[in-house]
Write a protein that holds these residues in place. Structure first.
Motif, PDB file in Angstrom:
ATOM      1  N   ALA A 458       0.993  -1.428  -0.070  1.00 10.10           N
ATOM      2  CA  ALA A 458      -0.099  -0.070   0.169  1.00 10.10           C
ATOM      3  C   ALA A 458       0.850   1.209   0.159  1.00 10.10           C
ATOM      4  CB  ALA A 458      -0.913  -0.005   1.202  1.00 10.10           C
ATOM      5  N   VAL A 459       1.864   1.337   0.971  1.00 10.00           N
ATOM      6  CA  VAL A 459       2.893   2.432   0.731  1.00 10.00           C
ATOM      7  C   VAL A 459       3.709   2.567  -0.431  1.00 10.00           C
ATOM      8  CG1 VAL A 459       4.985   3.386   1.996  1.00 10.00           C
ATOM      9  CG2 VAL A 459       3.248   2.462   3.289  1.00 10.00           C
ATOM     10  N   ALA A 460       4.085   1.285  -1.130  1.00  8.95           N
ATOM     11  CA  ALA A 460       4.758   1.666  -2.420  1.00  8.95           C
ATOM     12  C   ALA A 460       3.835   2.091  -3.323  1.00  8.95           C
ATOM     13  CB  ALA A 460       5.093   0.261  -2.698  1.00  8.95           C
ATOM     14  N   ALA A 461       2.543   1.931  -3.328  1.00 18.03           N
ATOM     15  CA  ALA A 461       1.444   2.031  -4.536  1.00 18.03           C
ATOM     16  C   ALA A 461       1.242   3.624  -4.213  1.00 18.03           C
ATOM     17  CB  ALA A 461       0.085   1.438  -4.170  1.00 18.03           C
ATOM     18  N   VAL A 462       1.344   4.213  -3.085  1.00 19.76           N
ATOM     19  CA  VAL A 462       1.070   5.610  -2.977  1.00 19.76           C
ATOM     20  C   VAL A 462       2.314   6.224  -3.546  1.00 19.76           C
ATOM     21  CG1 VAL A 462       0.536   7.606  -1.360  1.00 19.76           C
ATOM     22  CG2 VAL A 462      -0.691   5.308  -1.228  1.00 19.76           C
ATOM     23  N   VAL A 521      -0.166   3.959   8.174  1.00 24.06           N
ATOM     24  CA  VAL A 521      -0.988   3.337   7.729  1.00 24.06           C
ATOM     25  C   VAL A 521      -2.106   2.649   8.787  1.00 24.06           C
ATOM     26  CG1 VAL A 521      -1.116   0.817   6.312  1.00 24.06           C
ATOM     27  CG2 VAL A 521       0.806   2.418   5.924  1.00 24.06           C
ATOM     28  N   ASP A 522      -3.448   2.851   8.329  1.00 24.70           N
ATOM     29  CA  ASP A 522      -4.248   2.197   9.488  1.00 24.70           C
ATOM     30  C   ASP A 522      -4.125   3.067  10.821  1.00 24.70           C
ATOM     31  OD1 ASP A 522      -5.454   0.841   7.283  1.00 24.70           O
ATOM     32  OD2 ASP A 522      -4.381  -0.789   7.885  1.00 24.70           O
ATOM     33  N   GLY A 523      -3.582   4.384  10.874  1.00 24.06           N
ATOM     34  CA  GLY A 523      -3.478   5.098  11.906  1.00 24.06           C
ATOM     35  C   GLY A 523      -2.353   4.806  12.933  1.00 24.06           C
ATOM     36  N   ILE A 524      -1.419   3.858  12.384  1.00 24.27           N
ATOM     37  CA  ILE A 524      -0.084   3.580  12.880  1.00 24.27           C
ATOM     38  C   ILE A 524       0.960   4.217  12.138  1.00 24.27           C
ATOM     39  CG2 ILE A 524       1.242   1.769  13.737  1.00 24.27           C
ATOM     40  CD1 ILE A 524      -1.346   0.193  14.040  1.00 24.27           C
ATOM     41  N   LEU A 525       2.058   4.578  12.918  1.00 22.21           N
ATOM     42  CA  LEU A 525       3.072   5.114  12.255  1.00 22.21           C
ATOM     43  C   LEU A 525       4.239   3.990  11.962  1.00 22.21           C
ATOM     44  CD1 LEU A 525       5.345   7.470  11.243  1.00 22.21           C
ATOM     45  CD2 LEU A 525       6.039   7.525  13.706  1.00 22.21           C
ATOM     46  N   ARG A 526       4.440   3.742  10.468  1.00 25.15           N
ATOM     47  CA  ARG A 526       5.072   2.515  10.436  1.00 25.15           C
ATOM     48  C   ARG A 526       6.663   2.855  10.331  1.00 25.15           C
ATOM     49  NH1 ARG A 526       1.259  -1.683  10.430  1.00 25.15           N
ATOM     50  NH2 ARG A 526      -0.531  -0.604  10.526  1.00 25.15           N
ATOM     51  N   ASP A 527       7.420   1.723  10.694  1.00 18.74           N
ATOM     52  CA  ASP A 527       8.879   1.755  10.199  1.00 18.74           C
ATOM     53  C   ASP A 527       9.219   1.531   8.930  1.00 18.74           C
ATOM     54  OD1 ASP A 527      11.573   1.764  10.895  1.00 18.74           O
ATOM     55  OD2 ASP A 527      11.675  -0.002  11.720  1.00 18.74           O
ATOM     56  N   LEU A 528       8.851   2.394   8.135  1.00 16.29           N
ATOM     57  CA  LEU A 528       9.116   2.327   6.617  1.00 16.29           C
ATOM     58  C   LEU A 528       9.523   3.412   6.123  1.00 16.29           C
ATOM     59  CD1 LEU A 528       5.864   0.351   5.277  1.00 16.29           C
ATOM     60  CD2 LEU A 528       8.317  -0.706   5.585  1.00 16.29           C
TER      61      LEU A 528
END
Ligand code: ADP
Length: 635
Positions: A458-462, A521-528
């Motif tokens: 999902a992150v990569a798509a955006v 993503v879905d309200g959580i800060l991701r380590d990405l």
């Protein structure tokens, strides 16, 4: 001082030389005019074409460059001319200082059989075996029986694991001998072999030594047991499970080895250790001595606080040993990971490409010869960087390495980063249970990249939409529109919402938003972290994956569907295993290509008949050159 090398080691040497107030001179090939080592040096001299044989291996041109620029000394780095005694002679004949040992010391250690004989005389334990002059088939087979199977056949002129064959039982000896000899003759111009007992559960432990031409000290050991194709990938110091007693015995043996050849400068004595039952002072044996600075020297620097290049330069300038043995101490633990442009999932196939994006972590030592935007050239070793971490103990150093690898991001070329991360996390390695077979045994778990999570997709798509439309363009332009994004084979739908994006990643829905470079993503800060390059989105951090936006393999795939076998990289054809008219089966090896110091078998993509072979053994080929054509099998 002139540095007769390139890449990370040239940069590494320049850094210390600078700090000591020396002016530095780089040499460079046509492929390296823009290279980092050239940019760092005070002066730089072109020495020829890209192929190393036409530049970095040209003794005459390098000595001429030194004389022309008024150099007083030459540092050879590692590889290239660093262990060539003729180079030392030429440098000294020109009235210059060679930063390294004498030509005689290099010669004494140059051939495995002569070195073993010398070490035996000096009282250094050597692997039980035969290293005599009688090279007849009968004598060698007899010696193998005497030593006891399994045995290892090694080329006396060997290096890089070439001309080496393990033999389990007498029945396999004759054919292994023939193939080891043939490989040795073609790689080293010397068909001589020696025979050794094959050590079970072997560990590669080496000792850093330093000599002043008469006396030597040691700077403890490094464990380099994690190897693929007999080449090191991860090194650490000290060795896991090392006892004070064993360390003292190995250190003393290494010092005897160095003093036996009147060693001057930095050197490494490599031992093979039987690790089948813990470490024991009567189960280590001399393998060879490397008469130069070693790739993995930074882990020794990290645990001793010594700058080995500074010591090299001081000893070359006539100072004695800088510290006595008693003054040397180990502080903590250090690990080095070698970052390569290579595809672990494809048998560690070296890759070329452009480092479109390159991000290194802040809190690790990074030794590199490249900067963002550089190309990985097919002419030289595809190492991108060495990542080195240090901690109070092994686990702390490994945790720091986990973080350092997660913080390293590259877009533009395939790398072994995912493989390294999995290797560092591998339970046996983590527990210190290492031997040279570990990577081979665990390859199925270590090599393939796992499927990315739907969050990563999902992150990569955006990010891909951004890359396509320009940063932030989406916020103004897409209101409510649905976008189709192709990530490799995946079709992803992205809908722009008031405060971010709704992503349908193959049935799983995610809400994605971001502030600056941080992704929610879905309200959580991701380590990405995301790196975008032309045709590619690469993610690192808590999860590492790469997505291609335009498929670069399409061309190769369509070519091979049409029956053309192309060279995946420039190289030399070392074997042609088929001829026009032969029927071949899918997967059958057709040709062998030697490129970037490794051999690659090119296999038939499907059943067929060889229509024509367009190359000959020994021929040089460019990337993309058609080597062979297949046609359909007759009905
Ligand atoms: P090269 O000079 O070709 O690299 P080395 O003698 O340094 O060859 O050996 C390379 C690697 O092969 C070692 O690191 C070790 O993993 C393995 N090896 C060498 N000798 C033995 C042996 N006697 N038994 C088992 N493994 C060995």
């Amino acid at each position: 001082m002139l540095i007769a090398n390139r890449g990370e080691i040239a940069c590494r040497v320049i850094a210390t030389a600078r700090a000591m107030g020396l002016r530095t001179i780089a040499v460079f090939s046509e492929a390296d005019a823009e290279a980092r080592h050239v940019a760092l040096a005070d002066m730089a001299v072109p020495i020829g074409q890209a192929a190393a044989a036409e530049s970095y291996l040209r003794i005459d041109k390098i000595v001429e460059a030194a004389l022309e620029t008024g150099a007083e000394a030459i540092h050879p780095g590692y590889g290239f001319l660093s262990e060539n005694p003729d180079f030392v002679d030429a440098v000294e004949a020109a009235g210059l200082i060679f930063v390294g040992p004498s030509a005689d010391a290099i010669r004494a250690m140059g051939l495995k059989d002569a070195a073993k004989a010398l070490m035996e005389k000096a009282g250094v334990p050597v692997v039980p075996g035969y290293h005599g002059d009688d090279q007849s088939d009968a004598r060698l087979a007899e010696e193998a029986d005497r030593i006891g199977y399994p045995v290892l056949i090694k080329a006396v002129g060997g290096g890089g694991g070439k001309g080496m064959r393990a033999v389990e039982a007498p029945g396999g000896f004759a054919s292994a001998l023939a193939s080891a000899r043939a490989e040795a003759a073609s790689a080293f111009g010397n068909a001589g072999v020696l025979i050794e007992k094959l050590i079970q559960t072997p560990r590669h432990i080496e000792v850093q030594v330093f000599g002043d031409g008469a006396r030597a000290v040691h700077l403890f050991e490094r464990d380099c047991s994690l190897q693929r194709r007999h080449q090191k990938v991860i090194e650490e110091a000290p060795a896991p499970g090392m006892t004070e007693e064993m360390r003292a015995a190995m250190g003393a043996a290494a010092v005897r080895a160095a003093e036996a050849v009147g060693y001057r400068g930095a050197g490494t004595v490599e031992f093979i250790v039987d690790g089948s039952n813990g470490l024991s002072p009567d189960r280590f044996w001399f393998m060879e001595m490397n008469t130069r600075l070693q790739v993995e020297h930074p882990v020794t620097e990290a645990i001793t606080g010594v700058d080995l290049v500074e010591w090299q330069l001081r000893v070359a300038m006539g100072e004695g040993l800088l510290l006595e043995q008693e003054a040397l101490r180990i502080t903590g633990h250090a690990v080095e990971a070698r970052l390569y442009a290579e595809d672990a999932g494809a048998g560690f196939l070296p890759a070329t490409g452009r480092l479109d994006r390159l991000v290194f972590p802040e809190d690790a030592r990074i030794d590199t010869g490249v900067v963002e935007g550089d190309r990985i050239s097919p002419h030289y070793d595809p190492m991108i960087a060495k990542i080195v971490t240090h901690g109070a103990d092994r686990e702390a150093a490994l945790k720091a390495m986990d973080r350092a690898l997660a913080g390293t991001g590259i877009a533009g070329t395939v790398t072994n980063l995912g493989f390294l991360s999995r290797l560092v996390a591998q339970p046996d390695f983590r527990a210190g249970r290492v031997d040279t077979g570990l990577i081979g045994r665990e390859i199925e778990a270590l090599a393939p990249d796992p499927e990315p999570s739907s969050v990563a997709v999902a992150v990569a798509a955006v990010a891909a939409l951004d890359a396509h439309d320009g940063p932030m363009a989406g916020f103004q332009l897409w209101g409510g529109r649905r976008h189709r994004v192709l990530l490799g084979e995946r079709e992803i739908w992205v809908t722009v919402t008031g405060d971010g994006f709704e992503v349908d990643a193959g049935g799983t829905r995610h809400r994605v938003s971001r502030d600056g470079t941080r992704w929610w993503v879905d309200g959580i800060l991701r380590d990405l972290a995301v790196l975008a390059a032309p045709g590619e989105i690469a993610l690192h951090g808590g999860e590492r994956t790469r997505f291609t936006l335009a498929d670069p393999l399409a061309r190769a795939a369509s070519a091979s569907a049409a029956g053309a076998i192309e060279a995946p990289m420039p190289g030399r054809v070392t074997a042609v295993r088929t001829r026009a008219g032969d029927e071949v089966r899918e997967g059958e090896a057709l040709l062998t290509l030697e490129a970037m110091k490794m051999e690659h078998a090119l296999a038939a993509p499907r059943d067929g008949v060889v229509a024509e072979v367009l190359v000959v053994e020994g021929g040089q080929v460019e990337a993309g050159a058609v080597l062979l054509r297949l046609e359909e099998l007759p009905e």
